[in-house]
Design an enzyme around this catalytic site. Structure first.
Site, PDB file in Angstrom:
ATOM      1  N   ASP A   8       0.878  -1.168   0.000  1.00 55.36           N
ATOM      2  CA  ASP A   8       0.000   0.000   0.000  1.00 55.36           C
ATOM      3  C   ASP A   8       0.917   1.220   0.000  1.00 55.36           C
ATOM      4  O   ASP A   8       1.400   1.639   1.052  1.00 55.36           O
ATOM      5  CB  ASP A   8      -0.906  -0.012   1.239  1.00 55.36           C
ATOM      6  N   GLU A  67      -1.417  -1.434  -4.889  1.00 57.16           N
ATOM      7  CA  GLU A  67      -2.614  -0.644  -5.172  1.00 57.16           C
ATOM      8  C   GLU A  67      -2.353   0.279  -6.356  1.00 57.16           C
ATOM      9  O   GLU A  67      -1.299   0.899  -6.461  1.00 57.16           O
ATOM     10  CB  GLU A  67      -2.995   0.187  -3.945  1.00 57.16           C
ATOM     11  N   ASP A 139      -2.537   1.006   7.418  1.00 58.40           N
ATOM     12  CA  ASP A 139      -1.755   0.853   6.186  1.00 58.40           C
ATOM     13  C   ASP A 139      -1.301  -0.591   5.992  1.00 58.40           C
ATOM     14  O   ASP A 139      -1.269  -1.097   4.870  1.00 58.40           O
ATOM     15  CB  ASP A 139      -0.550   1.803   6.193  1.00 58.40           C
TER      16      ASP A 139
END
Length: 173
Positions: A8, A67, A139
């Protein structure tokens, strides 16, 4: 058996999550955050690159999932996010890892069941799916959700490939 490193990316905090895929089962291997100091962007990007490279050396993943960039209200933030993603992808490619990308909506859909899920819902579902004793930091949970999304996508593609084969003369074709 696959080991998936989920990333991420962020220009302040980059989350990571590592799972092992054995058949239908996903096993938690580790997660956390690469926290970046107040520094110029090039220095922070180097820290992300070095951190992802260290994670690859430590966990020996076979794949990286990350992502995809989304465009928010702030173009400058989106550009920094894109650069953080870029260095993580380069680290993976330099180690010969295939890279897969998923949108935030795909990740939320795969873990919570709705693309409009809140961060707390993602954290809760990741902890439940991986049978974690506690809730991971946001996160890190997002990174684990990315790895889970990749695992589920790969498993679905394998099932689809098997279903599309048909038996002809005692053999599948």
């Amino acid at each position: 058996m696959s080991i998936i490193l989920g990333i991420d990316p962020g220009s302040r905090i980059t989350g990571y999550g590592v799972i092992q895929l054995q058949g239908r089962y996903q096993h938690y291997l580790g997660s956390g955050c690469i926290r970046l100091p107040e520094a110029e962007l090039p220095q922070r990007l180097k820290i992300i690159y070095d951190g992802v490279s260290e994670l690859i050396a430590q966990f020996q993943p076979t794949e990286l999932a990350i992502e995809r960039v989304f465009m928010g209200r702030n173009a400058d933030s989106a550009l920094k996010l894109g650069q953080a993603r870029g260095v993580a992808i380069v680290a993976a490619m330099n180690h010969g890892l295939p890279v897969s990308e998923y949108s935030p909506t795909q990740i939320k859909q795969a873990t919570v069941g709705t693309g409009a899920a809140k961060k707390e819902q993602v954290q809760h579902m990741v902890a439940a799916m991986l049978k974690l004793p506690g809730t991971p930091q946001a996160d890190a949970a997002d990174a684990l959700a990315i790895a889970i999304t990749h695992a589920n996508t790969q498993r679905g593609l394998v099932a689809l490939a098997g279903a599309s084969r048909r038996r002809v003369g005692g053999r599948y074709r």
